[in-house]
Write a protein that holds these residues in place. Structure first.
Motif, PDB file in Angstrom:
ATOM      1  N   HIS A   1      25.186  45.693  51.796  1.00 32.27           N
ATOM      2  CA  HIS A   1      24.380  45.716  50.556  1.00 32.27           C
ATOM      3  C   HIS A   1      23.892  47.116  50.141  1.00 32.27           C
ATOM      4  O   HIS A   1      22.688  47.386  50.098  1.00 32.27           O
ATOM      5  CB  HIS A   1      23.185  44.756  50.655  1.00 32.27           C
ATOM      6  CG  HIS A   1      22.447  44.773  51.981  1.00 32.27           C
ATOM      7  ND1 HIS A   1      21.794  45.888  52.453  1.00 32.27           N
ATOM      8  CD2 HIS A   1      22.262  43.810  52.922  1.00 32.27           C
ATOM      9  CE1 HIS A   1      21.241  45.604  53.619  1.00 32.27           C
ATOM     10  NE2 HIS A   1      21.516  44.353  53.930  1.00 32.27           N
TER      11      HIS A   1
ATOM     12  N   ARG B   1      20.804  48.014  47.850  1.00 31.24           N
ATOM     13  CA  ARG B   1      19.417  47.773  48.260  1.00 31.24           C
ATOM     14  C   ARG B   1      18.705  49.043  48.735  1.00 31.24           C
ATOM     15  O   ARG B   1      17.481  49.078  48.795  1.00 31.24           O
ATOM     16  CB  ARG B   1      19.375  46.723  49.384  1.00 31.24           C
ATOM     17  CG  ARG B   1      19.842  45.341  48.968  1.00 31.24           C
ATOM     18  CD  ARG B   1      18.767  44.265  49.146  1.00 31.24           C
ATOM     19  NE  ARG B   1      18.352  44.054  50.511  1.00 31.24           N
ATOM     20  CZ  ARG B   1      18.910  43.166  51.344  1.00 31.24           C
ATOM     21  NH1 ARG B   1      19.929  42.439  50.956  1.00 31.24           N
ATOM     22  NH2 ARG B   1      18.430  43.012  52.547  1.00 31.24           N
TER      23      ARG B   1
ATOM     24  N   HIS C   1      21.677  48.903  57.024  1.00 33.34           N
ATOM     25  CA  HIS C   1      22.359  47.882  57.814  1.00 33.34           C
ATOM     26  C   HIS C   1      23.862  48.114  57.779  1.00 33.34           C
ATOM     27  O   HIS C   1      24.451  48.281  56.715  1.00 33.34           O
ATOM     28  CB  HIS C   1      22.016  46.482  57.285  1.00 33.34           C
ATOM     29  CG  HIS C   1      20.606  46.085  57.610  1.00 33.34           C
ATOM     30  ND1 HIS C   1      19.982  44.991  57.063  1.00 33.34           N
ATOM     31  CD2 HIS C   1      19.705  46.643  58.455  1.00 33.34           C
ATOM     32  CE1 HIS C   1      18.751  44.901  57.554  1.00 33.34           C
ATOM     33  NE2 HIS C   1      18.558  45.890  58.390  1.00 33.34           N
TER      34      HIS C   1
ATOM     35  N   HIS D   1      29.203  37.792  55.343  1.00 34.50           N
ATOM     36  CA  HIS D   1      27.840  38.201  55.717  1.00 34.50           C
ATOM     37  C   HIS D   1      26.913  36.982  55.666  1.00 34.50           C
ATOM     38  O   HIS D   1      26.492  36.568  54.592  1.00 34.50           O
ATOM     39  CB  HIS D   1      27.362  39.299  54.756  1.00 34.50           C
ATOM     40  CG  HIS D   1      26.060  39.946  55.142  1.00 34.50           C
ATOM     41  ND1 HIS D   1      25.734  41.231  54.766  1.00 34.50           N
ATOM     42  CD2 HIS D   1      25.004  39.494  55.849  1.00 34.50           C
ATOM     43  CE1 HIS D   1      24.538  41.542  55.236  1.00 34.50           C
ATOM     44  NE2 HIS D   1      24.063  40.502  55.892  1.00 34.50           N
TER      45      HIS D   1
ATOM     46  N   GLU E   1      25.189  42.344  62.326  1.00 37.44           N
ATOM     47  CA  GLU E   1      24.574  43.280  61.375  1.00 37.44           C
ATOM     48  C   GLU E   1      23.661  44.204  62.173  1.00 37.44           C
ATOM     49  O   GLU E   1      22.632  43.774  62.682  1.00 37.44           O
ATOM     50  CB  GLU E   1      23.786  42.533  60.284  1.00 37.44           C
ATOM     51  CG  GLU E   1      23.231  43.482  59.221  1.00 37.44           C
ATOM     52  CD  GLU E   1      22.620  42.762  58.019  1.00 37.44           C
ATOM     53  OE1 GLU E   1      22.356  41.543  58.106  1.00 37.44           O
ATOM     54  OE2 GLU E   1      22.375  43.423  56.991  1.00 37.44           O
TER      55      GLU E   1
ATOM     56  N   ASP F   1      24.950  37.090  52.357  1.00 36.57           N
ATOM     57  CA  ASP F   1      23.722  37.375  53.099  1.00 36.57           C
ATOM     58  C   ASP F   1      22.858  36.110  53.170  1.00 36.57           C
ATOM     59  O   ASP F   1      21.624  36.172  53.098  1.00 36.57           O
ATOM     60  CB  ASP F   1      22.941  38.539  52.472  1.00 36.57           C
ATOM     61  CG  ASP F   1      22.141  39.336  53.494  1.00 36.57           C
ATOM     62  OD1 ASP F   1      22.083  38.914  54.669  1.00 36.57           O
ATOM     63  OD2 ASP F   1      21.560  40.362  53.105  1.00 36.57           O
TER      64      ASP F   1
ATOM     65  N   HIS G   1      21.461  39.625  62.898  1.00 37.31           N
ATOM     66  CA  HIS G   1      20.883  40.955  63.114  1.00 37.31           C
ATOM     67  C   HIS G   1      20.814  41.296  64.608  1.00 37.31           C
ATOM     68  O   HIS G   1      20.086  40.644  65.363  1.00 37.31           O
ATOM     69  CB  HIS G   1      19.449  41.015  62.578  1.00 37.31           C
ATOM     70  CG  HIS G   1      19.302  40.808  61.105  1.00 37.31           C
ATOM     71  ND1 HIS G   1      19.603  41.784  60.181  1.00 37.31           N
ATOM     72  CD2 HIS G   1      18.859  39.745  60.392  1.00 37.31           C
ATOM     73  CE1 HIS G   1      19.337  41.321  58.957  1.00 37.31           C
ATOM     74  NE2 HIS G   1      18.893  40.085  59.061  1.00 37.31           N
TER      75      HIS G   1
HETATM   76 MN    MN Z   1      20.735  43.421  55.710  1.00 35.29          MN
END
Ligand code: MN
Ligand code: AMP
Ligand code: MN
Ligand code: MN
Length: 303
Positions: free
Chosen positions: A202, A205, A87, A19, A76, A259, A51
């Motif tokens: 993730h 989150r 995500h 990621h 993503e 990330d 993204h």
């Molecule tokens: Mn994300």
């Protein structure tokens, strides 16, 4: 390579990073720079997961080939699930598949409208030129809230990106525009149709209750989801352990990703991911061997 030359090698746990971002979305490094830095940090199997866009993969692939490391084509995908943004990372995709590209194009259209809308909302708060500023920082690629955060920092409205999110960009703040992203099943379908594996990014989150998490994972599996990101650069060690248990319990493959967004280090630096806890089945289990040169695997600076 003949059998007699075969050297059994093992990649250390920090050698996988599933990621990362480049400046094709909201990272700050070019895809080549990202790959070079990842290599220098000991990463040997790297996924680029920008993204809602796959533009950086070709360049990253060339850089990875030069260094002899394995590049996993990824993305993503922004998802709206029960009015919350989630995500979903797609790994090992064939980026040029039309169903995926048409889906991502739709998300980028929404993203563009949303950026203009964030600009209008911030103007009402006497912040002028936010859209133009964010667009300039995005340098012709997708405009993310990260670019707005950098604009607000550069202009002195806030001291750092965290404050920009807390005060202006997070849910409930003046500059927040509710998402109209992909449905969960659409995102998974786009990834699966491109030959990839869908991963809940993730999970800690989202701060979901145990019941909501169970519901999410049930729907995710139902529509073809394969894995959850057990280890994330944005997770606490406790969250990593917790989601390792969830992955085992629900029979999902386990992923790990920093990330990483660039040297400014939003979450974690490259090459620092802890090992997957015992009993987790790595999402990369059947990808790691191809495209790697044995001599690169034993050079890791941290092993
Ligand atoms: Mn994300
Ligand atoms: P967007 O997809 O445009 O809504 O932007 C989401 C991105 O903003 C995430 O991928 C992160 O890179 C970044 N982000 C979200 N929350 C924060 C935060 N609290 N601090 C720093 N960056 C954040
Ligand atoms: Mn981001
Ligand atoms: Mn990310």
């Amino acid at each position: 390579m003949s059998d007699s030359n075969f050297v059994p090698v093992s990649i250390p746990s920090h050698g996988y990073d599933m990621h990362t971002h480049s400046l094709r979305s909201d990272g700050t490094l070019t895809p080549s720079e990202l790959v070079q830095r990842a290599y220098a940090a000991g990463v040997r199997v790297l996924a680029l997961t920008d993204h809602d866009v796959t533009d950086g993969i070709a360049e990253a692939q060339v850089a990875a080939c030069r260094l002899g490391i394995r590049l996993i084509a990824g993305v993503e995908v922004s998802v709206t699930w029960q009015s919350q943004t989630l995500h979903i990372v797609g790994l090992n995709i064939s980026p040029d598949r039309s169903e995926l590209q048409q889906g991502l194009a739709r998300l980028r259209e929404f993203r563009q409208w949303r950026a203009e809308e964030i600009g209008r909302r911030l103007r009402k708060k006497r912040i002028e030129g936010a859209y133009e500023g964010a667009a300039r920082l995005a340098r012709g690629t997708i405009i993310s809230r990260t670019h707005f955060a950098r604009f607000l920092v550069d202009q002195g409205y806030v001291r750092g990106p965290q404050q920009a999110f807390r005060q202006f960009l997070a849910r409930g703040q003046a500059g927040h525009v509710p998402g109209r992203w992909a449905a969960l099943e659409e995102a998974v379908q786009w990834i699966v149709s491109a030959g990839g594996r869908a991963v809940v990014a993730h999970p800690a989150r989202y701060k979901l209750s145990a019941g909501k998490l169970r519901q999410l994972l049930g729907e995710f599996r139902e529509c073809g989801g394969a894995a959850i990101e057990v280890i994330s650069g944005s997770h606490t060690p406790d969250a990593n352990r917790h989601f390792a248990g969830i992955a085992r319990e629900h029979g999902f493959l386990a992923s790990a990703g920093s990330d990483y967004h660039g040297p400014q280090k939003t979450w974690m630096d490259l090459g620092r991911l802890p090992a997957l806890p015992d009993g987790c089945v790595p999402v990369w289990q059947d990808w790691e061997r191809s495209g790697l040169r044995a001599e690169d695997l034993v050079l890791s600076p941290q092993s």
